[in-house]
Scaffold this motif. Structure first.
Motif, PDB file in Angstrom:
ATOM      1  N   VAL A 256     -13.891  -0.330  -1.480  1.00 39.05           N
ATOM      2  CA  VAL A 256     -12.872  -1.528  -1.279  1.00 39.05           C
ATOM      3  C   VAL A 256     -12.519  -1.675   0.223  1.00 39.05           C
ATOM      4  CG1 VAL A 256     -10.298  -2.236  -1.293  1.00 39.05           C
ATOM      5  CG2 VAL A 256     -11.788  -1.960  -3.506  1.00 39.05           C
TER       6      VAL A 256
ATOM      7  N   THR B 207      -2.503  -3.342  -9.105  1.00 43.53           N
ATOM      8  CA  THR B 207      -3.283  -4.480  -8.407  1.00 43.53           C
ATOM      9  C   THR B 207      -3.308  -3.837  -6.827  1.00 43.53           C
ATOM     10  OG1 THR B 207      -1.105  -5.575  -7.583  1.00 43.53           O
ATOM     11  CG2 THR B 207      -2.428  -6.322  -9.623  1.00 43.53           C
ATOM     12  N   GLY B 208      -4.408  -4.409  -5.768  1.00 47.54           N
ATOM     13  CA  GLY B 208      -4.134  -4.060  -4.505  1.00 47.54           C
ATOM     14  C   GLY B 208      -2.945  -4.825  -3.924  1.00 47.54           C
ATOM     15  N   GLY B 209      -2.747  -4.158  -2.785  1.00 48.90           N
ATOM     16  CA  GLY B 209      -1.320  -4.491  -2.239  1.00 48.90           C
ATOM     17  C   GLY B 209      -1.374  -5.820  -1.662  1.00 48.90           C
ATOM     18  N   GLY B 210      -2.504  -6.489  -1.512  1.00 47.07           N
ATOM     19  CA  GLY B 210      -2.462  -7.706  -0.963  1.00 47.07           C
ATOM     20  C   GLY B 210      -2.702  -8.891  -1.879  1.00 47.07           C
TER      21      GLY B 210
ATOM     22  N   ASP C  65      -8.598  -2.660  -7.585  1.00 45.70           N
ATOM     23  CA  ASP C  65      -9.363  -2.188  -6.541  1.00 45.70           C
ATOM     24  C   ASP C  65     -10.765  -1.235  -7.211  1.00 45.70           C
ATOM     25  OD1 ASP C  65      -7.973  -2.959  -4.381  1.00 45.70           O
ATOM     26  OD2 ASP C  65      -6.800  -0.798  -4.027  1.00 45.70           O
TER      27      ASP C  65
ATOM     28  N   PHE D 239     -12.601 -11.935   0.506  1.00 44.52           N
ATOM     29  CA  PHE D 239     -12.239 -10.631  -0.153  1.00 44.52           C
ATOM     30  C   PHE D 239     -11.166 -11.200  -1.041  1.00 44.52           C
ATOM     31  CE2 PHE D 239      -9.083  -7.148  -1.021  1.00 44.52           C
ATOM     32  CZ  PHE D 239      -9.993  -6.205  -1.278  1.00 44.52           C
ATOM     33  N   ARG D 240     -10.125 -11.962  -0.906  1.00 34.85           N
ATOM     34  CA  ARG D 240      -8.782 -12.379  -1.740  1.00 34.85           C
ATOM     35  C   ARG D 240      -9.490 -13.258  -2.930  1.00 34.85           C
ATOM     36  NH1 ARG D 240      -5.980  -8.701  -0.454  1.00 34.85           N
ATOM     37  NH2 ARG D 240      -5.137  -8.508   1.597  1.00 34.85           N
TER      38      ARG D 240
ATOM     39  N   LYS E 106       1.204   2.416  -7.006  1.00 29.38           N
ATOM     40  CA  LYS E 106       0.755   1.617  -8.082  1.00 29.38           C
ATOM     41  C   LYS E 106      -0.165   2.024  -9.115  1.00 29.38           C
ATOM     42  CE  LYS E 106      -0.723  -1.602  -5.059  1.00 29.38           C
ATOM     43  NZ  LYS E 106      -0.341  -1.214  -3.741  1.00 29.38           N
TER      44      LYS E 106
ATOM     45  N   LYS F 274       0.851  -1.053  -0.070  1.00 29.80           N
ATOM     46  CA  LYS F 274      -0.175  -0.081  -0.038  1.00 29.80           C
ATOM     47  C   LYS F 274       0.786   1.340  -0.207  1.00 29.80           C
ATOM     48  CE  LYS F 274      -3.991   1.739   2.557  1.00 29.80           C
ATOM     49  NZ  LYS F 274      -4.828   1.638   1.010  1.00 29.80           N
TER      50      LYS F 274
ATOM     51  N   PHE G 204      -6.920  -3.780   6.209  1.00 26.26           N
ATOM     52  CA  PHE G 204      -6.222  -5.156   6.126  1.00 26.26           C
ATOM     53  C   PHE G 204      -5.660  -5.421   7.176  1.00 26.26           C
ATOM     54  CE2 PHE G 204      -2.139  -4.318   4.932  1.00 26.26           C
ATOM     55  CZ  PHE G 204      -2.017  -2.983   4.379  1.00 26.26           C
TER      56      PHE G 204
ATOM     57  N   ARG H  29       5.003  -9.875   2.918  1.00 25.94           N
ATOM     58  CA  ARG H  29       4.619  -9.859   1.422  1.00 25.94           C
ATOM     59  C   ARG H  29       5.796  -9.557   0.842  1.00 25.94           C
ATOM     60  NH1 ARG H  29      -0.724  -6.012   1.883  1.00 25.94           N
ATOM     61  NH2 ARG H  29      -2.014  -7.630   2.852  1.00 25.94           N
TER      62      ARG H  29
ATOM     63  N   TYR I 163     -13.814  -5.053   2.206  1.00 32.93           N
ATOM     64  CA  TYR I 163     -12.711  -5.812   3.005  1.00 32.93           C
ATOM     65  C   TYR I 163     -13.298  -6.362   4.184  1.00 32.93           C
ATOM     66  CZ  TYR I 163      -8.477  -7.961   4.677  1.00 32.93           C
ATOM     67  OH  TYR I 163      -7.374  -8.766   5.218  1.00 32.93           O
TER      68      TYR I 163
ATOM     69  N   GLU J  85     -10.988 -10.728  -5.317  1.00 24.40           N
ATOM     70  CA  GLU J  85      -9.808  -9.996  -5.825  1.00 24.40           C
ATOM     71  C   GLU J  85      -9.327 -10.830  -7.078  1.00 24.40           C
ATOM     72  OE1 GLU J  85      -6.495  -9.102  -3.150  1.00 24.40           O
ATOM     73  OE2 GLU J  85      -6.602  -7.011  -3.819  1.00 24.40           O
TER      74      GLU J  85
ATOM     75  N   GLY K 135      -2.014   4.665  -3.784  1.00 28.42           N
ATOM     76  CA  GLY K 135      -1.991   3.426  -4.065  1.00 28.42           C
ATOM     77  C   GLY K 135      -0.957   2.679  -4.267  1.00 28.42           C
TER      78      GLY K 135
HETATM   79  C1  S3P Z   1      -5.135  -4.144   0.542  1.00 30.51           C
HETATM   80  C2  S3P Z   1      -4.834  -2.950  -0.376  1.00 30.51           C
HETATM   81  C3  S3P Z   1      -5.938  -2.042  -0.821  1.00 30.51           C
HETATM   82  C4  S3P Z   1      -6.901  -2.767  -0.987  1.00 30.51           C
HETATM   83  C5  S3P Z   1      -7.432  -3.500   0.113  1.00 30.51           C
HETATM   84  C6  S3P Z   1      -6.420  -4.598   0.475  1.00 30.51           C
HETATM   85  C7  S3P Z   1      -3.852  -4.860   1.347  1.00 30.51           C
HETATM   86  O1  S3P Z   1      -5.375  -1.821  -2.098  1.00 30.51           O
HETATM   87  O2  S3P Z   1      -6.869  -4.007  -2.097  1.00 30.51           O
HETATM   88  O3  S3P Z   1      -7.730  -2.654   1.280  1.00 30.51           O
HETATM   89  O4  S3P Z   1      -4.332  -6.066   1.795  1.00 30.51           O
HETATM   90  O5  S3P Z   1      -2.834  -4.675   1.169  1.00 30.51           O
HETATM   91  P1  S3P Z   1      -4.120  -0.785  -2.235  1.00 30.51           P
HETATM   92  O6  S3P Z   1      -2.731  -1.272  -2.167  1.00 30.51           O
HETATM   93  O7  S3P Z   1      -4.205  -0.143  -3.660  1.00 30.51           O
HETATM   94  O8  S3P Z   1      -4.114   0.388  -1.310  1.00 30.51           O
END
Ligand code: S3P
Length: 154
Positions: free
Chosen positions: A45, A78-81, A34, A57-58, A15, A11, A119, A132, A49, A61, A154
Motif C-alpha cells: 500500500v 479501512t485505511g485512515g484516509g 489496505d 489512490f483514493r 483498526k 493511522k 500520505f 480528518r 500510494y 481505495e 493500523g
Molecule cells: C493512509 C493510511 C494507510 C493506507 C495508506 C494511506 C492515510 O492505512 O491506507 O497508506 O491516508 O491515512 P492505515 O490507516 O491502516 O495505516
C-alpha cells in the motif's frame, strides 16, 4: 449479523487489531481495505500510494470499499484516509452499515507513528489529523475512545 461494521480512524488507532478481534468474537468475516487494495494492485500500500498519487489512490481505495460494504456479516477495517474521498460518507449512509470512529488523541498517535507516512507528502501530520477528525465525525454512527486498547496496529 446482516449488516457490516466499518471501522474508521487515523493511522495507528488500531483498526486492524479491533477489526480482527470483533470479527472473531462476533463470528463475522474480517476484511481490510489496505490488504484488499494491495492484493488487487499487486503492490504494497505505501508503495502504491507513492506510485499512484493521492487522487488515484483514493479512487482505487473507495472502489474496493464499495465492492465490499454491502456484504453481510463483515467487519471492515479501512485505511485512515478513506474519509477523504467525497463518496465515502454517502456510501456508508446508503449501506446501513454501522460505522465506528476509533478516537485517539494526538499525543498518543504521535507515540505510535514511528516514521513519516507516505500520505503526509511533506504536509504537517497534525493538520491532516485535525482536518480528518471532522470527516470521521460526520461519517460515524458512534465514536469510541480507544486509548486503552492494547496491541494497536493500523
Ligand atoms: C493512509 C493510511 C494507510 C493506507 C495508506 C494511506 C492515510 O492505512 O491506507 O497508506 O491516508 O491515512 P492505515 O490507516 O491502516 O495505516
Amino acid at each position: 449479523m446482516n449488516k457490516s461494521i466499518v471501522l474508521i480512524g487515523f493511522k495507528s488507532v488500531g483498526k486492524t487489531t479491533l477489526g480482527e478481534a470483533l470479527a472473531k468474537k462476533l463470528d463475522m468475516h474480517w476484511l481490510d481495505t489496505d490488504i484488499l487494495l494491495a492484493d488487487k494492485m499487486g503492490c504494497e500500500v505505501r508503495e502504491l500510494y507513492l506510485r499512484l498519487g493521492e487522487t488515484e489512490f483514493r479512487e482505487q481505495e473507495i472502489q474496493v470499499f464499495k465492492d465490499i460494504v454491502m456484504l453481510p456479516n463483515v467487519v471492515i477495517s479501512t485505511g485512515g484516509g478513506i474519509v477523504e474521498h467525497s463518496d465515502f460518507k454517502n456510501t456508508v449512509d446508503a449501506s446501513s452499515c454501522l460505522t465506528i470512529h476509533m478516537v485517539l488523541d494526538w499525543v498518543e498517535i504521535c507515540h505510535r507513528i514511528k516514521e513519516n507516512p507516505a500520505f503526509s507528502q511533506g504536509r504537517d501530520l497534525k493538520e491532516i489529523y485535525q482536518h480528518r477528525l471532522g470527516l470521521y465525525q460526520q461519517a460515524a454512527d458512534v465514536e469510541i475512545d480507544v486509548s486503552r486498547l492494547k496491541d494497536n496496529h493500523g
